[in-house]
Scaffold this motif. Structure first.
Motif, short mmCIF file in Angstrom:
data_model
loop_
_atom_site.label_atom_id
_atom_site.label_comp_id
_atom_site.label_asym_id
_atom_site.label_seq_id
_atom_site.Cartn_x
_atom_site.Cartn_y
_atom_site.Cartn_z
N MET A 1 2.51 2.49 12.46
CA MET A 1 3.63 1.72 12.73
C MET A 1 3.60 1.18 14.48
N SER B 1 3.85 -2.19 15.81
CA SER B 1 4.87 -2.89 16.64
C SER B 1 4.36 -3.48 17.78
N SER C 1 4.77 -8.11 10.07
CA SER C 1 6.25 -7.59 9.84
C SER C 1 6.07 -6.98 7.88
N GLN D 1 4.43 -3.74 7.82
CA GLN D 1 5.25 -2.68 8.48
C GLN D 1 6.43 -2.38 7.45
N LEU D 2 6.79 -3.51 6.81
CA LEU D 2 7.91 -3.20 5.61
C LEU D 2 7.13 -2.34 4.38
N GLN E 1 12.95 -0.01 7.06
CA GLN E 1 12.94 -1.26 6.38
C GLN E 1 13.90 -2.43 6.71
N ARG F 1 14.66 -3.01 9.60
CA ARG F 1 14.20 -3.36 11.10
C ARG F 1 13.25 -4.36 11.04
N CYS F 2 12.31 -3.93 10.11
CA CYS F 2 11.03 -4.83 9.73
C CYS F 2 11.63 -6.21 8.97
N LYS F 3 12.54 -6.22 8.13
CA LYS F 3 13.19 -7.35 7.60
C LYS F 3 13.88 -8.17 8.69
N TYR G 1 10.65 -9.81 10.51
CA TYR G 1 10.24 -10.93 9.69
C TYR G 1 11.09 -12.28 9.80
#
Length: 228
Positions: free
Chosen positions: A110, A114, A138, A141-142, A154, A156-158, A161
Motif C-alpha cells: 500500500m 500510494s 487506486s 489499492q481498493l 476502502q 479513501r481508495c474510492k 479514484y
C-alpha cells in the motif's frame, strides 16, 4: 528486601528479574557475602514456568508469600521441555504468523502504491494516460482494502479514484462517488452517528475540486456559445 528471580533456559543461559544493584566497594562486597540468602530451586516445564513468572512479575500475592512467609530471597527456575508437545498450539501459531506477515506485506504494498499513485495523479492534470494509470492504481489499492477488510481504507481508495474520474472529465460519476463516501464518513445523512474527520475533510476538498471543474466546463461552454 527484594525477590530475585533467575531463569535458566534450555541453553543454560541465565535471565534475571529484580536483580539488585552490584556493590561498589569492598565493604559492600563483604556485607553481601556474609548475608544469608535463602534460595528456592525449582525445575519445571517451560509452559508452567511462564505462568509462575507472570504471576511473580505482575501480582503481589505469590511474591509476598515467598518473601515474608517462606523467607525466600532467590528463586531459581530451571526450564525443561514440556512432556506433551500439544501444549503449544503450533498450528494456530503458524496461522497467526502467516496472517501477520500477510498484513505486513500488504502494508508495504500500500505504501508503494500510494507513492506511485500520487505521482501519476499529479501528472494526471496534464496527461490523460497518467490519470488513467492513477485510477488503476487506486483500484488495486481498493482490492487490497477489500482483502484486509478495512472499510475506511476502502473509502479513501474510492476517493482517490474519484480524483482520476475528475481528471478524465467523468464528473457525474465522481459526484456520486464522493457523496456516497461523505455519507459513509459521517455526513448529514449518516445513520450510524460515527464520524471520520479525516475522511470528511478529504471529501470536502475533492468536492471543491469537482465544483471547480464544473465551473471551468461551464465557462468553456459559454465561450463556445459566444463564438457562434
Amino acid at each position: 528486601m527484594e525477590l530475585i528471580v533467575c531463569i535458566c533456559d534450555y541453553w543454560r543461559c541465565y535471565h534475571y528479574y529484580n536483580r539488585p544493584i552490584p556493590p561498589q566497594s569492598v565493604e559492600d562486597t563483604r556485607q553481601v557475602n556474609t548475608k544469608i540468602v535463602r534460595r528456592l530451586l525449582l525445575e519445571m516445564d517451560a509452559v508452567s514456568a511462564n505462568y509462575v513468572l507472570r504471576e511473580l512479575l505482575q501480582q503481589q500475592v505469590l511474591r509476598h508469600l515467598l518473601l515474608h512467609e517462606l523467607g525466600v530471597e532467590l528463586l531459581w527456575l530451571t526450564l525443561r521441555p514440556p512432556q506433551r508437545s500439544d501444549s503449544i498450539d503450533y498450528k494456530w501459531a503458524s496461522m497467526l504468523s502467516h496472517t501477520i506477515w500477510q498484513h505486513i506485506v500488504l502494508e508495504q504494498l500500500m505504501c508503494w502504491l500510494s507513492t506511485l499513485g500520487g505521482g501519476y495523479s499529479a501528472l494526471g492534470d496534464h496527461f490523460e494516460h497518467c490519470a488513467q494509470t492513477a485510477g488503476k492504481i487506486s483500484l488495486q489499492q481498493l482490492a487490497i482494502g477489500l482483502r484486509v477488510g478495512n472499510t475506511f481504507l476502502q473509502a479513501r481508495c474510492k476517493l482517490f479514484y474519484s480524483i482520476s474520474l475528475i481528471q478524465r472529465g467523468q464528473l457525474r460519476q465522481a459526484k456520486h462517488l464522493i457523496r456516497s463516501q461523505y455519507r459513509f464518513a459521517g455526513g448529514k445523512d449518516n445513520k450510524h452517528k460515527k464520524h471520520d474527520q479525516r475522511l470528511l475533510h478529504m471529501c470536502e476538498a475533492i468536492w471543491q475540486r469537482l465544483c471547480y471543474e464544473y465551473e471551468q466546463r461551464k465557462r468553456r461552454r459559454d465561450e463556445s456559445v459566444k463564438r457562434f
